[in-house]
Each structure stands twice: as structure tokens, then as C-alpha cells.
Write an enzyme that holds these catalytic residues in place. Structure first.
Site, PDB file in Angstrom:
ATOM      1  N   LEU A   1     -11.152   5.473  13.332  1.00 16.66           N
ATOM      2  CA  LEU A   1     -11.531   4.901  12.036  1.00 16.66           C
ATOM      3  C   LEU A   1     -10.267   4.689  11.199  1.00 16.66           C
ATOM      4  O   LEU A   1      -9.297   5.418  11.359  1.00 16.66           O
ATOM      5  CB  LEU A   1     -12.479   5.848  11.300  1.00 16.66           C
ATOM      6  CG  LEU A   1     -13.917   5.868  11.815  1.00 16.66           C
ATOM      7  CD1 LEU A   1     -14.695   7.000  11.157  1.00 16.66           C
ATOM      8  CD2 LEU A   1     -14.625   4.535  11.555  1.00 16.66           C
TER       9      LEU A   1
ATOM     10  N   HIS B   1       7.457   1.637 -23.923  1.00  9.28           N
ATOM     11  CA  HIS B   1       8.914   1.654 -23.772  1.00  9.28           C
ATOM     12  C   HIS B   1       9.393   3.080 -23.580  1.00  9.28           C
ATOM     13  O   HIS B   1       8.968   3.956 -24.320  1.00  9.28           O
ATOM     14  CB  HIS B   1       9.605   1.075 -25.006  1.00  9.28           C
ATOM     15  CG  HIS B   1      11.100   1.184 -24.899  1.00  9.28           C
ATOM     16  ND1 HIS B   1      11.844   0.304 -24.133  1.00  9.28           N
ATOM     17  CD2 HIS B   1      11.975   2.094 -25.404  1.00  9.28           C
ATOM     18  CE1 HIS B   1      13.117   0.653 -24.192  1.00  9.28           C
ATOM     19  NE2 HIS B   1      13.223   1.739 -24.960  1.00  9.28           N
TER      20      HIS B   1
END
Ligand SMILES: Cc1cc2nc3c(=O)[nH]c(=O)nc-3n(C[C@H](O)[C@H](O)[C@H](O)COP(=O)(O)OP(=O)(O)OC[C@H]3O[C@@H](n4cnc5c(N)ncnc54)[C@H](O)[C@@H]3O)c2cc1C
Length: 461
Positions: free
Chosen positions: A35, A436
Site C-alpha cells: 500500500l 515579517h
């Protein structure tokens, strides 16, 4: 009778299975191997684990802050770390499928008719199962090349190279696509001598030209030997080191290396499905579908690498989910023009939509650009190489394409994906507040630059 039978348990198949089960469908996955498919076992996850360590190593070695002593890589330990991660993610997907009551059958599937699938299990026992809808999610595999024959010893494919237990001293990589560049970065970081050969004039053919050119310069600076416009006309693997005959700008040339890596061309993995029995059409090696992912056989659908378009896990995942939207009465919102294309080199590349060259051919455009060197966060990370580039329609301000070369480009591109999906204009994007310091400021500045209003930028960088 199942609602949904899915052939293949990779990202295309398992995403459709989980979303289908969440919406009340009775789902069965048939998987012949493990899987998670290519992505979890031998693609995205193992390669990104290796690259993460390579990038850590490069950053550590580059910084002057950690003193003189050099660090060394224990390749075997790195190999083990990669195996551990793969085991963990595969176990994770197994648990999620079980929690959603998706039935898993381990075996090889093929068509008997559009709603009946034959399954041969590993003990060779055979059984048939029936479903209202069947999904082909069998992925892609490398094509056999008559000139470059992968032998698993000296000439390696991507699967064999992931199982190398020692670092080769020298490596030739044939093909300057995503996978070629990623492996080149990985081996070069740890000191292998890497030569990368590309037959087209630019690495990453199809990529925005400026981004490709800038990336080339960076890779050369990092010590990778790059040969573009060069075709491999012969590979002689009979001796200790393979010898390649190249046909390039300088005429015929022969080069030698300890190992050769050939990622190759990938086509749909469909040869054992007996598609001809049910009249499923293919084109150029991929399954043909309509806009609802339905093949030429009614009730049979296809998603992921098997349909081509873009061979990536996020493409596979989004096609799997969109298919379930269709099957459960929703709208398909999937758009082939808006699939991010990502390269996990250092710096990374991520791109979405039209390149500048493509857009210029069709309409009048504006371009906004910003260098990471102008972003404080990139400086503090010492990763100021690269740019963000926006390509927008001049008349309507519609974002046509975004191309990023720089730190965490593969994360930043999600902003562009979100903006394009929701048809945000450059004004909408440019008026949002970005933190920022952050790398995303380079996106904001590139948007402002469309009107020549970038803040942290000199005019002619
Ligand atoms: C080296 C490498 C690195 C990659 N890195 C990235 C990356 O960083 N990011 C990214 O987005 N993509 C990456 N990819 C691509 C990504 O792995 C694939 O796009 C993705 O796995 C496709 O998903 P899928 O579900 O369509 O197919 P797969 O993941 O290939 O799954 C298909 C499954 O179907 C099974 N199957 C096939 N035929 C049968 C059958 N007849 N019966 C039963 N089962 C069958 C297979 O065993 C397989 O498990 C990488 C690929 C490679 C090779």
C-alpha cells in the site's frame, strides 16, 4: 457487489478509497504490492528523506558558525533512516484505510468485463469480484529503453538507486528532469562526482526559461557537470565501469563512471490489466479519459499517473478526490492548468500555470519579479539564491503563472495555487498582510513589482 473497486493502492487509489468511504461507499482496493504505491515506497517519501539529510549536511558544512571540524555521513545509517520513514508512512496509510473500513485485497487485478475484476493472489488462488464502478489507479512505470538497459548493477533506475548501500565515487545521470536533478543534488552534496546529461537545450525542459537558466548556473556552481543538447548514443556496461558514448555540441565523446542512473520515461502501468477485453482506449501510453475521469468503457474510471497529464502524487491525489466528487453527485473542480510542479533541489523549484514564454505567445502580459536576496528571512537562512516570478494578463490582472526558484519554493507555491484556484487578482494578493521576516514576503514583493512598486528592491538587479 461493491460500490467502488480500486485497482492500485498509491495516492490516486487510496485517496479515492478514503474519500469514497467517508461518503458512505463500500470500497475495495486491490493492491499487488505494498500500500502507498510508488510515492510512499519508492518515490516521493524515500527521496525526500534522503534529500532532507543532504540539505542539512550542505547547510551545516556551509555555515561558518559551527567551527572547523567537518561532519561525515554514515551512508548506511542514512539508508536505515529512509527505510524507517517509509515503514512508518506505509503503516500509517494502512491504519487509515482500516479505520475507514476500506477492504484491502492483496493480489494482481485484471478485467473480465467492465464491472468484474479477476484477482490472482500471491498463492496463485484466483477469485472474481464485482463493483458498480471500477477505478484504474495502477500508476506508471519506466519504459524499457533499447540503448540504456537498466541492469540494476551498474546502470540503475530510480528504484535501484534508492537501494544503494554505498555512495558511488562518480555517477552519470541521464536526463535533466525533476528526478535527475534531485538525485544529482543528493549525490553531489555527499561528494560523488556527478555528470548530468540532457538531450534538450535546457534542463527541466518545459520549465520557464529564466528559472531553468538560473538553476543551471547554481548547479554548476555546486560542482555538477552539466551537458545539455547531448544525446547518449551507446552505453557499454561490459567492463568494470560503464562507458557512455555521447553525441553533443563537441561531436562524439566517451565518458566513464562508477554508476549510471537512468530515471527513464514513464508510461501507464497497464499491460497486465487486459484493457483490450473491455475496449478501454489509450493514447501515447496513458489511459484516455473524459472530463469525469471515465474511460471508453462505461463505469470504468482512471486517475493518477495512469492518465498522464502530470506524474505527481498531488495530481494523483486530487484526481482521486475529484473522481469521488463526481461519483457522489458533486462537481469536478480539478483543473489541469493548475497543478504545481516541484523539484526538491537546493534551492527548490516550484512552478504553476503558464511559463513566461507560453503566456507571451497568446496574450499581452506583465511580469513581476523579486530576488530572495531582498528578503531578510532568506538572508538570515543564508539561502538568498533565487527569485519569485509572476506572469499576469496585462488587461485583467489575472495570474497566469508563478515560478519560484528559492528556499522552500515547494511550500510557497501553495499561495500561488490558492490564488489561481480562487481567481484572486494581483490587487487582492498584494493587499494581504504577510509576516515579517518570512520567505513569503518574496511573493508579496514580486506581486508589487508587477507595477514597479516592490519595496526591498533595487531597480536593476
Ligand atoms: C523517484 C521518484 C520520486 C518521486 N518524487 C515525487 C515527489 O517528490 N512528489 C510528487 O508529487 N511525486 C513524486 N513522484 C511521483 C509519484 O510517486 C507518483 O506520481 C504517484 O505515486 C502516483 O500515484 P498513483 O496512485 O497514480 O500510482 P502509484 O503510486 O504508482 O500506485 C499504483 C499502485 O498500483 C499497483 N498496481 C499496478 N498494477 C496493478 C494490478 N494489476 N493489480 C493490483 N495492483 C496494481 C502498484 O503496485 C502500485 O502500488 C516520484 C516518483 C519517483 C519514481
Amino acid at each position: 457487489l461493491r460500490d467502488l473497486i480500486i485497482i492500485g493502492g498509491g495516492p490516486g487509489g487510496y485517496s479515492a478509497a478514503i474519500r469514497g468511504a467517508q461518503r458512505g461507499l463500500k470500497v475495495t482496493i486491490i493492491e499487488q504490492d505494498r500500500l502507498g504505491g510508488t510515492c510512499l515506497n519508492r518515490g516521493c517519501i524515500p527521496t525526500k528523506t534522503l534529500l532532507h539529510h543532504a540539505h542539512l549536511y550542505t547547510s551545516f558544512s556551509k555555515s561558518k558558525a559551527f567551527g572547523e571540524q567537518s561532519i561525515s555521513v554514515h551512508y548506511e545509517k542514512l539508508f536505515e533512516a529512509k527505510e524507517e520513514v517509509v515503514k512508518k508512512v506505509v503503516a500509517g496509510i494502512q491504519k487509515i484505510l482500516a479505520a475507514n473500513q476500506v477492504e484491502i485485497i492483496n493480489g494482481k487485478a485484471s478485467f473480465i468485463n467492465p464491472s468484474t475484476i479477476s484477482v490472482v493472489k500471491s498463492d496463485q488462488s484466483r477469485g472474481d469480484i464485482r463493483g458498480k464502478s471500477v477505478v484504474i489507479a495502477t500508476g506508471a512505470r519506466s519504459e524499457v529503453d533499447p540503448i540504456i538497459r537498466v541492469d540494476g548493477e551498474r546502470i540503475l533506475g530510480t528504484e535501484e538507486v534508492l537501494n544503494l548501500k554505498t555512495l558511488p565515487q562518480s555517477l552519470v545521470i541521464i536526463g535533466g528532469g525533476r528526478r535527475g536533478l534531485e538525485f544529482a543534488t543528493f549525490f553531489n552534496s555527499f561528494g560523488s562526482r556527478v555528470t548530468l546529461i540532457e538531450k534538450e537545450p535546457q534542463i527541466l525542459p518545459g520549465m520557464d526559461h529564466e528559472i531553468s537558466i538560473r538553476m543551471r548556473a547554481i548547479l554548476v556552481r555546486q560542482g555538477i557537470k552539466l551537458l545539455t543538447n547531448t544525446v547518449v548514443s551507446n552505453v557499454d556496461a561490459s567492463g568494470n565501469s560503464p562507458v557512455l558514448t555521447l553525441l553533443g555540441k563537441k561531436g562524439i565523446e566517451k565518458i566513464k563512471a562508477e554508476k549510471v542512473l537512468y530515471p527513464g520515461t514513464r508510461k501507464a502501468h497497464i499491460e497486465n490489466l487486459q484493457l483490450e477485453k473491455v475496449g478501454i482506449r489509450t493514447q501515447d501510453g496513458f489511459v484516455s479519459i473524459n472530463r469525469h475521469f471515465e474511460t471508453s468503457a462505461k463505469g470504468v474510471f482512471a486517475v493518477g499517473d495512469a492518465i498522464g497529464q502530470q506524474l505527481s502524487a498531488h495530481h494523483a491525489l486530487s484526481t482521486g478526490l475529484s473522481l469521488v466528487d463526481h461519483l457522489t453527485g458533486g462537481e469536478v473542480s480539478y483543473n489541469t492548468r493548475q497543478i504545481p510542479y516541484c523539484v526538491y533541489t537546493k534551492p527548490e523549484i516550484a512552478s504553476i500555470g503558464m511559463t513566461q514564454e507560453e503566456a507571451e505567445r497568446n496574450q499581452e502580459i506583465l511580469v513581476g519579479k523579486f530576488p530572495f536576496a531582498g528578503a531578510g528571512q532568506a538572508q538570515s537562512m543564508m539561502e538568498e539564491e533565487g527569485i519569485v516570478k509572476f506572469v499576469v494578463d496585462k488587461k485583467y490582472g489575472e495570474i497566469l503563472g508563478v515560478h519560484i526558484l528559492g528556499p522552500q519554493a515547494t511550500e510557497l507555491i501553495s499561495l500561488a495555487s490558492l490564488a489561481m484556484k480562487n481567481e484572486l487578482t494581483i490587487e487582492m494578493l498584494g493587499s494581504a498582510i504577510f509576516p515579517h521576516p518570512s520567505l513569503s514576503e518574496a511573493i508579496e514583493e514580486a506581486v508589487w513589482d508587477i507595477k514597479n512598486e516592490a519595496i526591498h528592491s533595487l531597480k536593476n538587479w
